[in-house]
Design a protein around this motif. Structure first.
Motif, PDB file in Angstrom:
ATOM      1  N   GLU A   1       0.823  -1.194   0.000  1.00  0.00           N
ATOM      2  CA  GLU A   1       0.000   0.000   0.000  1.00  0.00           C
ATOM      3  C   GLU A   1       0.867   1.258   0.000  1.00  0.00           C
ATOM      4  OE1 GLU A   1      -3.408   2.182   2.796  1.00  0.00           O
ATOM      5  OE2 GLU A   1      -2.513   0.264   3.399  1.00  0.00           O
TER       6      GLU A   1
ATOM      7  N   VAL B   1       0.704   5.184   1.124  1.00  0.00           N
ATOM      8  CA  VAL B   1      -0.029   6.167   1.922  1.00  0.00           C
ATOM      9  C   VAL B   1       0.500   7.553   1.560  1.00  0.00           C
ATOM     10  CG1 VAL B   1      -0.570   7.005   4.228  1.00  0.00           C
ATOM     11  CG2 VAL B   1      -0.393   4.553   3.801  1.00  0.00           C
TER      12      VAL B   1
ATOM     13  N   ARG C   1      -7.490  12.295  -3.417  1.00  0.00           N
ATOM     14  CA  ARG C   1      -7.813  11.369  -2.327  1.00  0.00           C
ATOM     15  C   ARG C   1      -6.583  11.017  -1.480  1.00  0.00           C
ATOM     16  NH1 ARG C   1     -12.943   9.548  -2.766  1.00  0.00           N
ATOM     17  NH2 ARG C   1     -13.993   9.784  -4.779  1.00  0.00           N
TER      18      ARG C   1
ATOM     19  N   ASN D   1      -4.475  10.613   1.955  1.00  0.00           N
ATOM     20  CA  ASN D   1      -4.943   9.959   3.172  1.00  0.00           C
ATOM     21  C   ASN D   1      -5.023  10.900   4.373  1.00  0.00           C
ATOM     22  OD1 ASN D   1      -3.153   7.887   1.472  1.00  0.00           O
ATOM     23  ND2 ASN D   1      -4.841   6.762   2.423  1.00  0.00           N
TER      24      ASN D   1
ATOM     25  N   ILE E   1     -11.327  14.182   4.938  1.00  0.00           N
ATOM     26  CA  ILE E   1      -9.881  13.991   5.081  1.00  0.00           C
ATOM     27  C   ILE E   1      -9.378  14.703   6.341  1.00  0.00           C
ATOM     28  CG2 ILE E   1      -7.604  14.403   4.057  1.00  0.00           C
ATOM     29  CD1 ILE E   1      -8.992  14.370   1.310  1.00  0.00           C
TER      30      ILE E   1
ATOM     31  N   MET F   1      -3.276   5.685  12.216  1.00  0.00           N
ATOM     32  CA  MET F   1      -3.544   4.689  11.167  1.00  0.00           C
ATOM     33  C   MET F   1      -3.174   3.298  11.635  1.00  0.00           C
ATOM     34  SD  MET F   1      -2.163   6.573   7.717  1.00  0.00           S
ATOM     35  CE  MET F   1      -3.016   7.964   6.958  1.00  0.00           C
TER      36      MET F   1
ATOM     37  N   SER G   1      -5.456   2.996   6.641  1.00  0.00           N
ATOM     38  CA  SER G   1      -5.120   4.373   6.258  1.00  0.00           C
ATOM     39  C   SER G   1      -6.331   5.103   5.701  1.00  0.00           C
ATOM     40  CB  SER G   1      -4.001   4.377   5.201  1.00  0.00           C
ATOM     41  OG  SER G   1      -4.448   3.736   4.006  1.00  0.00           O
ATOM     42  N   ALA G   2      -7.490   4.434   5.669  1.00  0.00           N
ATOM     43  CA  ALA G   2      -8.710   5.068   5.182  1.00  0.00           C
ATOM     44  C   ALA G   2      -9.137   6.146   6.182  1.00  0.00           C
ATOM     45  CB  ALA G   2      -9.819   4.036   5.029  1.00  0.00           C
ATOM     46  N   PRO G   3      -9.309   7.374   5.724  1.00  0.00           N
ATOM     47  CA  PRO G   3      -9.625   8.466   6.645  1.00  0.00           C
ATOM     48  C   PRO G   3     -10.789   8.178   7.586  1.00  0.00           C
ATOM     49  CG  PRO G   3      -9.073   9.378   4.509  1.00  0.00           C
ATOM     50  CD  PRO G   3      -9.101   7.881   4.342  1.00  0.00           C
TER      51      PRO G   3
END
Length: 375
Positions: free
Chosen positions: A21, A23, A92, A94, A117, A318, A324-326
């Motif tokens: 992933e 970030v 988008r 993070n 965010i 996170m 790490s999705a807000p």
């Protein structure tokens, strides 16, 4: 058979690499314009944090990730700030560190809120920023209420100032700071003898300083940045004004001396940084400053350690959330208790730093010299 096995291993490794992933942490500040020296300082601190995360292989929920800084320039301008914020929202990212000034941070915060965010400012001090009801807004420094009133107490009780003039640069930062400083004076039974204003791009202060001189102040409090304060101080000298100058973190860097045309004398200017470390944190801060100097070849201005801690506080949230999705890590960010270079990063219900401190400074030999750390 051997070739087939090697191929399978290679494909497996490629699959792992592709699955890693990324970030992305946005950073916005003035990279151009009169306050770019502060903006670059902030970006450098954020970049050091990103490098540290990658160097130690920081994970999220046990999974290794690649950390990337996504920098944007708002030039200290509110319109450019909202454009930069929209760009990061569309990308988008993070999380976001920034913006640098209150005048850019406040309008940008609505865009990040609408996008969900999380945003941490390492320098914006206007109280309005965290009083909008946005659950995505945080700051890691004290706000103007604490800063302005702390400076007012020091001006009256420690400096013995009795006749105080105030000037603001009509920005959200400058006006907010002067308002809180003036409120602090009134609490102590002191009223300002003159109130004037300028703008954040002004270079000629003859008219307002002439008015102020007539009120015979012993202290001029300026709400704004050193790009304006330095030339103002020089012109005060030219007009024969012997008053001292006081201000917030916007004037609290060694750039004051060259900006004043080298007219600033020892002890003439008193300022406060919305932050600082108490005795127990001094060794860690000195290590950070040394690392910063080694990395960039220059000294820390003000903001770098706060943007550094802001990035790492997001990373820690996170990791606790395992995402790490807000929307998933935001609740963890609000519950932060991260031990950083600048102290403990923990937020109140509005997103303000808990138990924030401020550091009082003067200048000796053109260099910022600490006076005291207070709450």
């Amino acid at each position: 058979m051997k070739k087939q096995t090697l191929l399978m291993v290679a494909l497996s490794a490629a699959g792992v690499a592709s699955a890693q992933e990324t970030v992305r942490i946005g950073h916005v500040a003035a990279m151009t314009g009169p306050v770019a020296h502060f903006g670059k300082d902030s970006e450098n601190g954020a970049r050091m944090a990103i490098d540290a995360l990658n160097a130690r292989g920081a994970t999220i929920g046990g999974k290794k990730v690649k950390w990337v800084l996504v920098p944007e320039d708002d030039a200290g301008d509110p319109k450019q700030a909202t454009a930069a914020a929209q760009k990061l929202a569309d990308a988008r990212v993070n999380g976001v560190i920034g913006h640098e000034t209150s005048g850019t941070t406040i309008p940008a915060s609505k865009i990040y809120y609408d996008a969900g965010i999380p945003q941490i400012s390492a320098s914006a001090t206007n109280p309005k920023y965290t009083l909008q009801g946005f659950n995505t807004t945080f700051r890691v420094v004290a706000n103007d209420t604490q800063l302005g009133r702390g400076l007012a107490r020091y001006a009256v009780k420690s400096m013995g100032a009795k006749r105080i003039a105030v000037v603001d640069d009509r920005t959200a930062y400058g006006q907010g700071l002067v308002t809180e400083f003036s409120n602090g004076l009134r609490q102590q039974g002191v009223n300002v003898v003159a109130r004037e204003f300028t703008n954040d791009k002004a270079t000629d202060f003859a008219a307002i300083l002439t008015k102020i001189r007539a009120s015979n102040p012993d202290l001029v409090f300026f709400g704004g940045m050193n790009a304006v304060a330095g030339p103002m101080l020089r012109q005060m000298k030219q007009l024969g004004m012997n008053a001292k100058m006081m201000g917030g973190d916007g004037i609290c860097s060694d750039a004051m001396q060259p900006l004043s045309g080298n007219t600033m004398t020892d002890g003439q200017v008193v300022c406060a940084e919305a932050g600082g470390v108490e005795e127990s944190g001094k060794a860690g801060m000195e290590r950070f400053r040394a690392d910063y100097r080694k990395r960039f070849g220059i000294d820390v201005q003000i903001i770098a350690p706060y943007s550094y801690d802001a990035v790492l506080a997001i990373a820690a949230a996170m990791d606790r959330a395992g995402s790490s999705a807000p929307a998933k890590y935001l609740p963890e960010l609000a519950k932060s208790n991260y031990k950083g270079v600048t102290g403990t990063i923990a937020f109140d219900k509005n997103g303000d730093i808990r138990d924030g401190v401020l550091t009082l400074y003067t200048f000796k030999g053109g260099h910022r010299t600490p006076i005291a750390v207070t709450k």
